[in-house]
Write an enzyme that holds these catalytic residues in place. Structure first.
Site, PDB file in Angstrom:
ATOM      1  N   ASP A   1       2.528   2.192   3.801  1.00 29.85           N
ATOM      2  CA  ASP A   1       1.388   3.599   3.842  1.00 29.85           C
ATOM      3  C   ASP A   1       2.406   3.965   3.724  1.00 29.85           C
ATOM      4  O   ASP A   1       1.709   5.840   4.082  1.00 29.85           O
ATOM      5  CB  ASP A   1       0.102   3.396   5.044  1.00 29.85           C
TER       6      ASP A   1
ATOM      7  N   ASP B   1       0.493   5.949  -1.175  1.00 31.66           N
ATOM      8  CA  ASP B   1      -0.957   6.672  -1.610  1.00 31.66           C
ATOM      9  C   ASP B   1      -0.286   7.886  -2.392  1.00 31.66           C
ATOM     10  O   ASP B   1      -0.997   8.875  -2.476  1.00 31.66           O
ATOM     11  CB  ASP B   1      -1.211   7.374  -0.641  1.00 31.66           C
TER      12      ASP B   1
ATOM     13  N   HIS C   1       1.078  -1.331   0.252  1.00 33.22           N
ATOM     14  CA  HIS C   1      -0.159  -0.116   0.124  1.00 33.22           C
ATOM     15  C   HIS C   1       1.199   1.261  -0.065  1.00 33.22           C
ATOM     16  O   HIS C   1       2.195   1.053   0.755  1.00 33.22           O
ATOM     17  CB  HIS C   1      -1.051   0.288   1.026  1.00 33.22           C
TER      18      HIS C   1
ATOM     19  N   HIS D   1      -2.584  -3.284   4.520  1.00 28.52           N
ATOM     20  CA  HIS D   1      -2.082  -2.683   5.352  1.00 28.52           C
ATOM     21  C   HIS D   1      -2.363  -2.225   6.853  1.00 28.52           C
ATOM     22  O   HIS D   1      -3.198  -1.200   7.029  1.00 28.52           O
ATOM     23  CB  HIS D   1      -1.398  -1.144   5.163  1.00 28.52           C
TER      24      HIS D   1
ATOM     25  N   GLU E   1      -8.796   1.587  -2.699  1.00 23.40           N
ATOM     26  CA  GLU E   1      -8.342   1.006  -1.085  1.00 23.40           C
ATOM     27  C   GLU E   1     -10.705   1.544  -0.689  1.00 23.40           C
ATOM     28  O   GLU E   1     -10.484   2.611  -0.250  1.00 23.40           O
ATOM     29  CB  GLU E   1      -8.251   2.583  -0.609  1.00 23.40           C
TER      30      GLU E   1
ATOM     31  N   HIS F   1      -8.575  -2.384   7.185  1.00 17.29           N
ATOM     32  CA  HIS F   1      -9.963  -1.010   7.034  1.00 17.29           C
ATOM     33  C   HIS F   1     -11.294  -1.917   8.000  1.00 17.29           C
ATOM     34  O   HIS F   1     -11.964  -0.855   7.955  1.00 17.29           O
ATOM     35  CB  HIS F   1      -9.766  -0.130   6.048  1.00 17.29           C
TER      36      HIS F   1
ATOM     37  N   HIS G   1     -13.656   2.073   4.071  1.00 21.00           N
ATOM     38  CA  HIS G   1     -12.105   2.850   4.255  1.00 21.00           C
ATOM     39  C   HIS G   1     -12.457   3.153   6.134  1.00 21.00           C
ATOM     40  O   HIS G   1     -13.105   2.064   6.196  1.00 21.00           O
ATOM     41  CB  HIS G   1     -12.312   3.780   3.715  1.00 21.00           C
TER      42      HIS G   1
END
Length: 398
Positions: free
Chosen positions: A326, A26, A24, A218, A129, A197, A156
């Site tokens: 992350d 972003d 993961h 993650h 995500e 999540h 999420h």
């Protein structure tokens, strides 16, 4: 003369053969927020320290061989707006692959990941995500898979109509009937079910329904840091039978108990300034820095992450763990893991704790590749048995 940390040379040697598959990152969202995808303004072929956790030089320095790029969109984007924003995120990854072909290469399959490794390029996959991205449409789910999305995180930070999030008030009690159908259709399509999540009830429901391995892209150990974003031991213990992989994250508020309360106060401070608590723009980071100056931050370290991996290995087994940093999705990172160049420090720490080369090869590369390949095998089998589902939320959940 600079002295290298213990075992760093061994770690670099290991990563040259078995690089990191990171679950993961972003970067696409950071590029959206910071420059609205203007890659001339934030060219990751250049050193972007101070702006991003990620650039090509630091990916190479960190021994990254494959990256699941998150095509995340915030949950305040809903309906068709969420779908459009996710498509824009996918397009961002496409632009990155076109712009940096000598370093990044698209991977559709586990075999493609191995081909990229052999050719010295970074295999690039995508993960959506949050189930809000598909707007309750199984056809949209399949379209994302056709565009290269290889996992979807079921929620999420907020519930979807069909799945409970770890950080929202329980509503469905896990998965609804439509939520179970989403998992089945992901299995049929070959898209990995990502349980980061989600609420623990959703984790258990999804694993019970999925006939393919699941992932946590993650998430770390709840036994080590009691945060709802982490994985309880009873769920980790389900992974050997399922075949899945839990990829430990580096986010301090998920890994260091002392950081949980501090981060809650820092997030409240952001909201008091009218900013989203996940905002990492320069304006937001200035607010963070002012808060941190007045309220010193508890520091997670490489050792903190190693503690999680030690525990996850003990409970789930070494065949079912991985790494999902992350980066560029968090304002704070651990000491020694400040950016994507830091993975060798973690591997060196694990070598010092007695992890063997075969075990480290599973952690960094082999487990993630095996998990994707197993999902592909399940998909081929299911597609030979049945066609796509066109079920709707209203039909199944009323």
């Amino acid at each position: 003369m600079t002295t290298l940390p213990p075992h760093l040379t061994e770690a670099l040697d290991l990563l040259s053969e078995y690089p990191v598959v990171d679950g993961h990152n972003d970067l696409p969202w950071a590029l959206r927020k910071l420059v609205r995808y203007d890659l001339d303004k934030l060219d990751i072929a250049r050193d972007q320290q101070g702006s991003l956790h990620t650039d090509i030089h630091r990916l190479r320095k960190g021994g990254v061989g494959a990256q699941f790029w998150s095509v995340y969109v915030q949950t305040d984007l809903t309906g068709d707006e969420a779908v459009s924003a996710t498509l824009e995120q996918i397009d961002c990854v496409d632009q990155l692959l076109t712009r940096y072909p000598s370093d990044l290469v698209r991977a559709w399959t586990a075999d493609d990941m191995e081909t990229a490794r052999a050719g010295g390029r970074i295999a690039s996959l995508m993960g959506a995500e949050g189930g809000h991205s598909i707007n309750n449409s199984l056809a949209t789910l399949r379209a994302f898979h056709a565009l290269g999305v290889r996992y979807m995180t079921l929620t999420h930070n907020d519930n979807t109509p069909w799945a409970d999030s770890a950080t929202d008030e329980p509503k469905a009690g896990g998965l609804t009937a439509f939520g179970h159908e989403v998992v089945r259709e992901m299995n049929r399509s070959g898209m990995l079910v990502d349980l980061s999540h989600v609420a623990a009830t959703t984790m258990r429901d999804a694993i019970a329904t999925s006939v393919a391995p699941v992932i946590f892209s993650h998430s770390s150990s709840r036994a080590i840091c009691d945060h709802p974003r982490n994985i309880p031991d009873d769920v980790l213990a389900l992974l050997p039978a399922n075949g899945g992989t839990a990829m430990a994250t580096f986010v301090p508020k998920f890994v260091l108990p002392e950081a949980v309360a501090w981060t809650n106060r820092a997030d409240d401070n952001m909201r008091a300034h009218g900013l989203h608590h996940l905002d990492t723009t320069p304006e937001a980071m200035k607010i963070h820095a002012e808060f941190e100056a007045a309220n010193p931050r508890p520091m997670a370290t490489v050792s903190t992450i190693a503690d999680h991996l030690d525990h996850m290995r003990e409970v789930a087994g070494v065949d079912h763990i991985g790494i999902g940093g992350d980066y560029d999705g968090t304002a704070f990172t651990p000491a020694g893991l400040e950016d994507v160049a830091g993975y060798p420090n973690l591997i060196a720490e694990l070598i010092g704790r007695g992890w063997s080369k075969p075990d480290l090869a599973k952690l960094t590369w082999q487990n993630a590749v095996r998990t994707l390949r197993a999902a592909e095998d399940v998909s081929r089998d299911l597609q030979s048995q049945r066609g796509p589902s066109n079920a709707t939320l209203d039909q199944l959940d009323g």
